[in-house]
Design a protein around this motif. Sequence first.
Motif, PDB file in Angstrom:
ATOM      1  N   ALA A  32      35.023  24.554 -72.029  1.00  0.00           N
ATOM      2  CA  ALA A  32      33.740  24.719 -71.335  1.00  0.00           C
ATOM      3  C   ALA A  32      32.618  24.102 -72.169  1.00  0.00           C
ATOM      4  O   ALA A  32      31.695  23.494 -71.643  1.00  0.00           O
ATOM      5  N   ALA A  33      32.732  24.230 -73.484  1.00  0.00           N
ATOM      6  CA  ALA A  33      31.729  23.675 -74.393  1.00  0.00           C
ATOM      7  C   ALA A  33      31.873  22.156 -74.528  1.00  0.00           C
ATOM      8  O   ALA A  33      30.888  21.441 -74.677  1.00  0.00           O
ATOM      9  N   ASP A  34      33.128  21.669 -74.473  1.00  0.00           N
ATOM     10  CA  ASP A  34      33.381  20.228 -74.624  1.00  0.00           C
ATOM     11  C   ASP A  34      34.632  19.868 -73.831  1.00  0.00           C
ATOM     12  O   ASP A  34      35.750  19.984 -74.334  1.00  0.00           O
ATOM     13  N   ASP A  35      34.435  19.436 -72.585  1.00  0.00           N
ATOM     14  CA  ASP A  35      35.561  19.126 -71.704  1.00  0.00           C
ATOM     15  C   ASP A  35      36.381  17.932 -72.196  1.00  0.00           C
ATOM     16  O   ASP A  35      37.487  17.704 -71.740  1.00  0.00           O
ATOM     17  N   SER A  36      35.848  17.178 -73.152  1.00  0.00           N
ATOM     18  CA  SER A  36      36.579  16.003 -73.638  1.00  0.00           C
ATOM     19  C   SER A  36      37.462  16.331 -74.849  1.00  0.00           C
ATOM     20  O   SER A  36      38.066  15.436 -75.432  1.00  0.00           O
ATOM     21  N   TYR A  37      37.569  17.612 -75.208  1.00  0.00           N
ATOM     22  CA  TYR A  37      38.369  18.012 -76.368  1.00  0.00           C
ATOM     23  C   TYR A  37      39.837  18.130 -75.941  1.00  0.00           C
ATOM     24  O   TYR A  37      40.306  19.174 -75.492  1.00  0.00           O
ATOM     25  N   ALA A  38      40.551  17.032 -76.066  1.00  0.00           N
ATOM     26  CA  ALA A  38      41.922  16.933 -75.556  1.00  0.00           C
ATOM     27  C   ALA A  38      42.859  17.958 -76.191  1.00  0.00           C
ATOM     28  O   ALA A  38      43.741  18.492 -75.512  1.00  0.00           O
ATOM     29  N   LEU A  39      42.681  18.240 -77.464  1.00  0.00           N
ATOM     30  CA  LEU A  39      43.566  19.182 -78.150  1.00  0.00           C
ATOM     31  C   LEU A  39      43.516  20.565 -77.497  1.00  0.00           C
ATOM     32  O   LEU A  39      44.548  21.228 -77.340  1.00  0.00           O
ATOM     33  N   ALA A  40      42.329  20.999 -77.091  1.00  0.00           N
ATOM     34  CA  ALA A  40      42.200  22.305 -76.437  1.00  0.00           C
ATOM     35  C   ALA A  40      42.875  22.283 -75.063  1.00  0.00           C
ATOM     36  O   ALA A  40      43.534  23.255 -74.674  1.00  0.00           O
ATOM     37  N   HIS A  41      42.734  21.177 -74.331  1.00  0.00           N
ATOM     38  CA  HIS A  41      43.412  21.072 -73.033  1.00  0.00           C
ATOM     39  C   HIS A  41      44.926  21.106 -73.225  1.00  0.00           C
ATOM     40  O   HIS A  41      45.640  21.771 -72.462  1.00  0.00           O
ATOM     41  N   SER A  42      45.402  20.421 -74.237  1.00  0.00           N
ATOM     42  CA  SER A  42      46.827  20.393 -74.527  1.00  0.00           C
ATOM     43  C   SER A  42      47.342  21.794 -74.865  1.00  0.00           C
ATOM     44  O   SER A  42      48.387  22.226 -74.373  1.00  0.00           O
ATOM     45  N   ALA A  43      46.594  22.513 -75.697  1.00  0.00           N
ATOM     46  CA  ALA A  43      46.989  23.871 -76.070  1.00  0.00           C
ATOM     47  C   ALA A  43      46.955  24.800 -74.856  1.00  0.00           C
ATOM     48  O   ALA A  43      47.833  25.647 -74.692  1.00  0.00           O
ATOM     49  N   HIS A  60      45.589  21.107 -66.945  1.00  0.00           N
ATOM     50  CA  HIS A  60      45.147  20.780 -68.304  1.00  0.00           C
ATOM     51  C   HIS A  60      45.962  19.629 -68.891  1.00  0.00           C
ATOM     52  O   HIS A  60      45.415  18.767 -69.587  1.00  0.00           O
ATOM     53  N   ALA A  61      47.256  19.588 -68.596  1.00  0.00           N
ATOM     54  CA  ALA A  61      48.087  18.473 -69.084  1.00  0.00           C
ATOM     55  C   ALA A  61      47.635  17.158 -68.452  1.00  0.00           C
ATOM     56  O   ALA A  61      47.596  16.121 -69.124  1.00  0.00           O
ATOM     57  N   VAL A  62      47.278  17.197 -67.181  1.00  0.00           N
ATOM     58  CA  VAL A  62      46.756  15.999 -66.507  1.00  0.00           C
ATOM     59  C   VAL A  62      45.443  15.578 -67.159  1.00  0.00           C
ATOM     60  O   VAL A  62      45.208  14.379 -67.388  1.00  0.00           O
ATOM     61  N   ARG A  63      44.592  16.536 -67.478  1.00  0.00           N
ATOM     62  CA  ARG A  63      43.302  16.227 -68.114  1.00  0.00           C
ATOM     63  C   ARG A  63      43.517  15.489 -69.434  1.00  0.00           C
ATOM     64  O   ARG A  63      42.767  14.561 -69.763  1.00  0.00           O
ATOM     65  N   VAL A  64      44.541  15.877 -70.192  1.00  0.00           N
ATOM     66  CA  VAL A  64      44.837  15.194 -71.456  1.00  0.00           C
ATOM     67  C   VAL A  64      45.155  13.722 -71.190  1.00  0.00           C
ATOM     68  O   VAL A  64      44.687  12.847 -71.914  1.00  0.00           O
ATOM     69  N   THR A  65      45.909  13.439 -70.130  1.00  0.00           N
ATOM     70  CA  THR A  65      46.230  12.030 -69.822  1.00  0.00           C
ATOM     71  C   THR A  65      44.987  11.266 -69.400  1.00  0.00           C
ATOM     72  O   THR A  65      44.910  10.065 -69.617  1.00  0.00           O
ATOM     73  N   GLU A  66      44.018  11.959 -68.809  1.00  0.00           N
ATOM     74  CA  GLU A  66      42.761  11.305 -68.438  1.00  0.00           C
ATOM     75  C   GLU A  66      41.914  11.010 -69.684  1.00  0.00           C
ATOM     76  O   GLU A  66      41.260   9.978 -69.768  1.00  0.00           O
ATOM     77  N   LEU A  67      41.967  11.937 -70.638  1.00  0.00           N
ATOM     78  CA  LEU A  67      41.177  11.769 -71.866  1.00  0.00           C
ATOM     79  C   LEU A  67      41.814  10.774 -72.832  1.00  0.00           C
ATOM     80  O   LEU A  67      41.121  10.097 -73.588  1.00  0.00           O
ATOM     81  N   GLU A  68      43.144  10.698 -72.816  1.00  0.00           N
ATOM     82  CA  GLU A  68      43.880   9.815 -73.729  1.00  0.00           C
ATOM     83  C   GLU A  68      44.877   8.966 -72.941  1.00  0.00           C
ATOM     84  O   GLU A  68      46.087   9.072 -73.137  1.00  0.00           O
ATOM     85  N   THR A  76      54.283  12.117 -72.034  1.00  0.00           N
ATOM     86  CA  THR A  76      55.494  12.871 -72.377  1.00  0.00           C
ATOM     87  C   THR A  76      55.215  14.364 -72.252  1.00  0.00           C
ATOM     88  O   THR A  76      56.004  15.110 -71.675  1.00  0.00           O
ATOM     89  N   ALA A  77      54.076  14.797 -72.779  1.00  0.00           N
ATOM     90  CA  ALA A  77      53.702  16.213 -72.704  1.00  0.00           C
ATOM     91  C   ALA A  77      53.512  16.643 -71.253  1.00  0.00           C
ATOM     92  O   ALA A  77      53.920  17.745 -70.861  1.00  0.00           O
ATOM     93  N   LEU A  78      52.924  15.769 -70.434  1.00  0.00           N
ATOM     94  CA  LEU A  78      52.762  16.081 -69.019  1.00  0.00           C
ATOM     95  C   LEU A  78      54.130  16.219 -68.347  1.00  0.00           C
ATOM     96  O   LEU A  78      54.351  17.143 -67.560  1.00  0.00           O
ATOM     97  N   SER A  79      55.048  15.344 -68.690  1.00  0.00           N
ATOM     98  CA  SER A  79      56.395  15.420 -68.132  1.00  0.00           C
ATOM     99  C   SER A  79      57.046  16.759 -68.494  1.00  0.00           C
ATOM    100  O   SER A  79      57.652  17.419 -67.644  1.00  0.00           O
ATOM    101  N   VAL A  80      56.914  17.168 -69.738  1.00  0.00           N
ATOM    102  CA  VAL A  80      57.475  18.455 -70.183  1.00  0.00           C
ATOM    103  C   VAL A  80      56.825  19.606 -69.418  1.00  0.00           C
ATOM    104  O   VAL A  80      57.497  20.561 -69.004  1.00  0.00           O
ATOM    105  N   THR A  81      55.529  19.518 -69.195  1.00  0.00           N
ATOM    106  CA  THR A  81      54.824  20.563 -68.442  1.00  0.00           C
ATOM    107  C   THR A  81      55.385  20.651 -67.024  1.00  0.00           C
ATOM    108  O   THR A  81      55.630  21.751 -66.508  1.00  0.00           O
TER     109      THR A  81
END
Length: 113
Positions: A32-43, A60-68, A76-81
């Motif tokens: 909420a404070a920083d939507d571009s913080y990929a590590l938090a979305h991944s966690a 959240h996994a999709v958001r990580v692919t958008e950010l990175e 790969t992480a999205l696939s696992v999700t």
Amino acid sequence: MSEVVKLYDEADKLKAEGKLEEAVAKLEQAVAADDSYALAHSALAVVLQRLGRHEEAIQHAVRVTELEPGDPFSFTALSVTYQRAYAGTNEMGYIRLAEEAMERSRMMGQHRH
């Protein structure tokens, strides 16, 4: 240390203690404070999945692919999700999505050589 990193670290400790709902709350504050913080979305994807909240985890996994988008590991992480969502729900649609995400990861990995 920035506020989002502090929240992430607190969430990580809570996750390690098995306090998953509390970890989700901290991580949600971080994004909420920083939507571009990929590590938090991944966690969040990992912790929400453990709680059986598959659709939220996928978001959240999709958001990580958008950010990175250039990072094969994001896909790969999205696939696992998606695979874990299938395991938790038996929804066959997740299998196709998992395969598509893994294929994107593979294609990116080949272009790096």
